[in-house]
Enzyme design. Sequence first.
Site, PDB file in Angstrom:
ATOM      1  N   GLY A  37       0.802  -1.227   0.000  1.00 31.89           N
ATOM      2  CA  GLY A  37       0.000   0.000   0.000  1.00 31.89           C
ATOM      3  C   GLY A  37       0.823   1.259   0.000  1.00 31.89           C
ATOM      4  O   GLY A  37       0.309   2.336  -0.307  1.00 31.89           O
ATOM      5  N   LYS A  49      -7.404  10.692   5.817  1.00 31.33           N
ATOM      6  CA  LYS A  49      -8.838  10.857   5.581  1.00 31.33           C
ATOM      7  C   LYS A  49      -9.663  10.177   6.670  1.00 31.33           C
ATOM      8  O   LYS A  49     -10.746  10.657   7.032  1.00 31.33           O
ATOM      9  CB  LYS A  49      -9.229  10.316   4.207  1.00 31.33           C
ATOM     10  CG  LYS A  49      -8.923  11.266   3.062  1.00 31.33           C
ATOM     11  CD  LYS A  49      -7.469  11.686   3.050  1.00 31.33           C
ATOM     12  CE  LYS A  49      -7.066  12.612   1.973  1.00 31.33           C
ATOM     13  NZ  LYS A  49      -5.641  12.986   2.053  1.00 31.33           N
ATOM     14  N   HIS A 437     -32.256  16.110  -8.154  1.00 29.37           N
ATOM     15  CA  HIS A 437     -32.544  17.153  -7.168  1.00 29.37           C
ATOM     16  C   HIS A 437     -33.272  16.531  -5.977  1.00 29.37           C
ATOM     17  O   HIS A 437     -34.120  15.657  -6.163  1.00 29.37           O
ATOM     18  CB  HIS A 437     -33.435  18.231  -7.797  1.00 29.37           C
ATOM     19  CG  HIS A 437     -33.953  19.242  -6.815  1.00 29.37           C
ATOM     20  ND1 HIS A 437     -33.180  20.287  -6.368  1.00 29.37           N
ATOM     21  CD2 HIS A 437     -35.160  19.341  -6.188  1.00 29.37           C
ATOM     22  CE1 HIS A 437     -33.891  21.009  -5.509  1.00 29.37           C
ATOM     23  NE2 HIS A 437     -35.105  20.450  -5.386  1.00 29.37           N
TER      24      HIS A 437
END
Length: 449
Positions: A37, A49, A437
């Site tokens: 990784g 994150k 929407h």
Amino acid sequence: MKYDIAVIGAGPGGYTAAAKAGRLGRSVVLFEKSHLGGTCLNRGCIPTKALLHTAELLGEIKDAGRFGIKVSDVAADQKAMHQRKNEIIESLRGAIDKLMKSAKVEVVQGAARITAPGVISCNGTEYEAEHIIVAAGSKPALPPIPGSDSSGVYTSNDLLEGDGKEFSSLVIIGGGVIGVECASIYLNLGCKVTIVEMAEHILPPMEKEIAQRLAMKLKKLGAVIEASCQVKAISGEAGSMSVTYLDKKGNEKTAEAEAVLMAAGRRAALEGLFGDGVEPEMNRGALVADADGHTSIDGIYAIGDDVAGNVQLAHVAAAQGENVIDVICGGKGAVDMSVVPSCVYTYPEIASVGLSQEQAKEHGIAVAVKKLPTGSNGKSLIAGGDGGFVKLVAAEDGTLLGAQLVCDRATDMIGELSVAVRLGLKLEDIAATIHPHPTFVEMIGQAAK
């Protein structure tokens, strides 16, 4: 042992290249001196994150009163935060391990060294490969500032690996992506943060308007931001540190904190990789390579953070990893490297792709700019987002040249705009596309109209 392809470094570039080559039937060996990784998974993108998500969730809970929710006695458990982060990392490491096995890639843990063209030594064993891909990644840069080796000076590695570090106050040297993301984490945890940046504003690659929006948010959380500054020295020891710098007027100032985070960028991690006579051409510590990854030595390729002048992003390395395998296998890189999105995972999120309004002005390119404030978007108001915007930069004929977003979900929405820029779509094409929407993404359609 002989292989078709050897890959040095198991970060996003390396493991992507290895997996693709294995799936294409090539014999592949992948060397990694630490964990699968690379930087991204173990001490970069993913841990940052994970901690940002938790820290921002804490901030949202503390601010829940404006949504009609009463809360009290809310506190962070930093040990548990890092435990969760570590569990995510372990899970993703396992996924990469399975990927390598499914692609029949042999993984060798250890420090690899290229001793001759086509020859690699690792753990006392020699490996031969027709093609060698260097994807060794990068490490934090440490500018020659007096006192930078003090016990209270840390890098992002120190803050993100293992159980991390807890501070009540922190001076961050460097206001780039690493600096502002770490600042966001610690500010939400109640830490006092001072950012000292050499450039005119934080996030120097980004537009000034974007930097100002983020600066306002960070200051609202309590940050002190000093731009256009030159750090002269660092003194003290862990728990009591001082950073001396010259401000934009040339006045000498001092910022004090428990610790100092050195966030002044990253540099290629190539030490000890090349033996005598097999070091390709380099520029400022990184490898010179062409668009197909070829270095000055036939059979040796370079991708990702190890390439001089490259954009140091995980998705860039992964794309180059795919392309270099295409080239080795006799084809042409399938991934278009001309359009590269950039993301900053602060709150609000920031994302950009292509040409900015400032860049257009610098190059004398006439553009039409369409800008929509987040205050006109229902989903943004529902989520309680602070002021931000979606900006589309188009040529005079309406062709989309770039976009800059400062809003919730910006890092997710930039994908649509990256496709639009790459395909040369026009504002009318975007406007003619129905966007659902209420959503954040409908701001793209609204801006185009």
